[in-house]
Design an enzyme around this catalytic site. Structure first.
Site, mmCIF file in Angstrom:
data_model
loop_
_atom_site.group_PDB
_atom_site.id
_atom_site.type_symbol
_atom_site.label_atom_id
_atom_site.label_comp_id
_atom_site.label_asym_id
_atom_site.label_seq_id
_atom_site.Cartn_x
_atom_site.Cartn_y
_atom_site.Cartn_z
ATOM 1 N N ALA A 4 0.853 -1.190 0.000
ATOM 2 C CA ALA A 4 0.000 0.000 0.000
ATOM 3 C C ALA A 4 0.889 1.240 0.000
ATOM 4 C CB ALA A 4 -0.898 -0.009 1.235
ATOM 5 N N THR A 5 0.573 2.203 -0.855
ATOM 6 C CA THR A 5 1.411 3.392 -0.979
ATOM 7 C C THR A 5 0.788 4.657 -0.389
ATOM 8 O OG1 THR A 5 0.534 3.913 -3.176
ATOM 9 C CG2 THR A 5 2.512 2.497 -3.076
ATOM 10 N N HIS A 20 -10.188 0.798 2.895
ATOM 11 C CA HIS A 20 -9.365 -0.179 2.164
ATOM 12 C C HIS A 20 -8.887 -1.296 3.093
ATOM 13 C CE1 HIS A 20 -8.433 1.267 -2.007
ATOM 14 N NE2 HIS A 20 -9.118 2.289 -1.541
ATOM 15 N N ARG A 21 -8.434 -0.929 4.269
ATOM 16 C CA ARG A 21 -7.966 -1.942 5.232
ATOM 17 C C ARG A 21 -9.100 -2.887 5.612
ATOM 18 N NH1 ARG A 21 -4.650 2.277 8.996
ATOM 19 N NH2 ARG A 21 -2.658 2.197 7.876
ATOM 20 N N ALA A 22 -10.292 -2.342 5.817
ATOM 21 C CA ALA A 22 -11.442 -3.169 6.216
ATOM 22 C C ALA A 22 -11.856 -4.132 5.114
ATOM 23 C CB ALA A 22 -12.616 -2.269 6.606
ATOM 24 N N ARG A 23 -11.725 -3.726 3.856
ATOM 25 C CA ARG A 23 -12.121 -4.583 2.729
ATOM 26 C C ARG A 23 -11.061 -5.612 2.354
ATOM 27 N NH1 ARG A 23 -13.936 0.290 -0.563
ATOM 28 N NH2 ARG A 23 -11.977 -0.115 -1.614
ATOM 29 N N ARG A 24 -9.824 -5.377 2.760
ATOM 30 C CA ARG A 24 -8.724 -6.267 2.397
ATOM 31 C C ARG A 24 -8.861 -7.581 3.155
ATOM 32 N NH1 ARG A 24 -4.085 -3.021 3.805
ATOM 33 N NH2 ARG A 24 -4.978 -1.661 2.235
ATOM 34 N N GLU A 32 3.021 -1.352 4.148
ATOM 35 C CA GLU A 32 2.668 0.038 3.851
ATOM 36 C C GLU A 32 3.964 0.799 3.604
ATOM 37 O OE1 GLU A 32 -0.041 1.604 6.761
ATOM 38 O OE2 GLU A 32 -1.559 0.095 6.267
ATOM 39 N N ASP A 54 -0.627 -1.173 -4.781
ATOM 40 C CA ASP A 54 -1.762 -0.276 -4.967
ATOM 41 C C ASP A 54 -1.477 1.028 -4.219
ATOM 42 O OD1 ASP A 54 -4.242 0.768 -5.576
ATOM 43 O OD2 ASP A 54 -5.350 -0.530 -4.215
#
Length: 164
Positions: A4-5, A20-24, A32, A54
């Protein structure tokens, strides 16, 4: 391995990162790294056969903001993109890089916005030229550009970026 960027520079980005973290998927290992994935990725690749970065769009933005008014910011970012590609070619890992096509919309009103759009376009061209596959996603539909016969328009070995 998920790289993750994004950086949480404001409340909106903090909320986006949280979503994003919750969906991963919980099983995904996440690294990161907003500025220097080339230094961070090698040790993180152990026991991973796939890397998903991403996203390139945010990474280039982070670098442009971090380098500020340096005269050679564009050259530095292109060199870092080249180093990331070199790292990719040194591994047996399958890499998936996500980037946005920002050149299809309105011309940015600011000099920084125009510089960013042009620079991201150059980085995307570098990645696309060396990638095995390149997909353009529109409305949830993927178009495999290389299978469709797409070829680089510019000779990327030329520093000027002029047409060949």
């Amino acid at each position: 391995m998920f790289v993750a960027t994004a950086e949480a520079r404001d409340d909106d980005m903090k909320q986006r990162i949280t979503r994003h973290r919750a969906r991963r998927p919980a099983a995904w290992d996440t690294l990161e790294e907003p500025l220097d994935p080339v230094a961070a990725i090698p040790s993180a690749l152990v026991d991973h056969d796939t890397l998903l970065l991403d996203c390139v769009t945010v990474w280039v933005s982070n670098l442009l903001l971090a380098l500020g008014d340096e005269n050679d910011a564009e050259a530095e970012i292109l060199a870092r993109a080249g180093a990331l590609l070199d790292l990719y070619e040194q591994t047996d890992t399958r890499w998936i890089l996500v980037s946005n096509e920002v050149g299809l919309g309105v011309v940015p009103a600011t000099e920084l916005g125009r510089s960013y759009r042009d620079l991201l376009g150059r980085v995307n061209q570098l990645f696309a030229a060396r990638a095995d596959k390149v997909y353009l996603m529109v409305a949830g539909l993927a178009l495999d550009l290389k299978s469709a016969g797409a070829q680089p328009y510019f000779d990327l070995s030329q520093e000027s970026g002029e047409e060949s």
